[in-house]
Design an enzyme around this catalytic site. Sequence first.
Site, mmCIF file in Angstrom:
data_model
loop_
_atom_site.group_PDB
_atom_site.id
_atom_site.type_symbol
_atom_site.label_atom_id
_atom_site.label_comp_id
_atom_site.label_asym_id
_atom_site.label_seq_id
_atom_site.Cartn_x
_atom_site.Cartn_y
_atom_site.Cartn_z
ATOM 1 N N GLU A 247 29.969 48.876 59.250
ATOM 2 C CA GLU A 247 30.824 49.961 59.708
ATOM 3 C C GLU A 247 30.775 51.106 58.700
ATOM 4 O OE1 GLU A 247 33.884 48.577 62.748
ATOM 5 O OE2 GLU A 247 34.813 48.464 60.787
ATOM 6 N N ASN B 199 39.047 45.884 68.023
ATOM 7 C CA ASN B 199 39.968 45.990 66.892
ATOM 8 C C ASN B 199 41.035 47.013 67.286
ATOM 9 O OD1 ASN B 199 41.339 46.277 64.522
ATOM 10 N ND2 ASN B 199 39.713 47.427 63.469
ATOM 11 N N GLY C 34 36.429 56.089 63.702
ATOM 12 C CA GLY C 34 37.504 56.919 64.235
ATOM 13 C C GLY C 34 37.248 58.410 64.123
ATOM 14 N N SER D 247 32.869 54.483 66.072
ATOM 15 C CA SER D 247 32.833 55.389 67.230
ATOM 16 C C SER D 247 31.858 54.936 68.315
ATOM 17 C CB SER D 247 32.538 56.824 66.786
ATOM 18 O OG SER D 247 33.568 57.297 65.930
HETATM 19 C C1 PEP Z 1 36.984 50.043 63.727
HETATM 20 O O1 PEP Z 1 38.158 50.261 63.506
HETATM 21 O O2 PEP Z 1 36.492 48.972 63.324
HETATM 22 C C2 PEP Z 1 36.203 51.039 64.450
HETATM 23 C C3 PEP Z 1 34.916 50.891 64.522
HETATM 24 O O3 PEP Z 1 36.905 52.093 64.989
HETATM 25 P P1 PEP Z 1 36.332 53.217 66.009
HETATM 26 O O4 PEP Z 1 35.547 52.474 67.070
HETATM 27 O O5 PEP Z 1 37.539 53.880 66.553
HETATM 28 O O6 PEP Z 1 35.455 54.118 65.207
#
Ligand code: PEP
Length: 251
Positions: free
Chosen positions: A168, A11, A174, A213
């Site tokens: 998530e 993503n 992030g 993350s």
């Molecule tokens: C995301 O945006 O779906 C995500 C999991 O971001 P990150 O891996 O940066 O935490």
Amino acid sequence: MSNRQPLVAANWKMNGSRESVAALLDGFRQGLPADGVDVLVCAPSIYIPLAADELAGSNIGLGAQTVSEYANGAYTGEISADMLKDYGCRYVIIGHSERRHIFAETNETVANKFCHAREQGLEVILCLGERLEEREAGMTEQVLSEQLEAVIARAGIAAFDGAVIAYEPVWAIGTGLTATPEQAQAAHSFIRLQVARHDDRIADELRILYGGSVKADNAAGLFAMADVDGGLIGGASLKVDDFLAICRAAG
Ligand code: PEP
């Protein structure tokens, strides 16, 4: 026992340029493991035509990060499922927490988008996840259940046949904070059980990705859990070596 092929989805969010999109996709194409894992890139809409050209002939799938809940018509600024399909986009992320919390998408909007995308033949990655204060208040399962049931009520359980869910936790996106493999497994197993209350087979075949993350050094531990079928990767999908390492950990 179901045999779910792992899926790793990038993503990219609102990042990139023509130059970086071409360079990233070139790196992905050259370094990806040949089999054992499905890989997909969700690009910013404006780069979808470029990404479609770059990915032609590869087995990397192409997805969008959101889609309109409406069919083509007078909806200024929106991008329809038809338009995505026109450029070879097969997948779309629906209900990402940034859409829910920054752009005020409600469970109802998410359900409408899910429904419309499925009716138009797009593969959907439906994101679910609790905020930190909800986890701390012991409300994780309640939030996941409400987010999921809103979509099932609107779309029907049959629409989940072949769909993908991404768990998530908002506090892990992030932030550099990752759910432990055990926390991820607990949430994934809860989501699968919720789906199984409607349909056992669909639940058994449902791929549930973890996002938040994921990095090269924590991916293998997360992907080793029984109900974690791959990952939705934000920040680490903007670096070729990191993303390839995560794909190898899934395969
Ligand atoms: C995301 O945006 O779906 C995500 C999991 O971001 P990150 O891996 O940066 O935490």
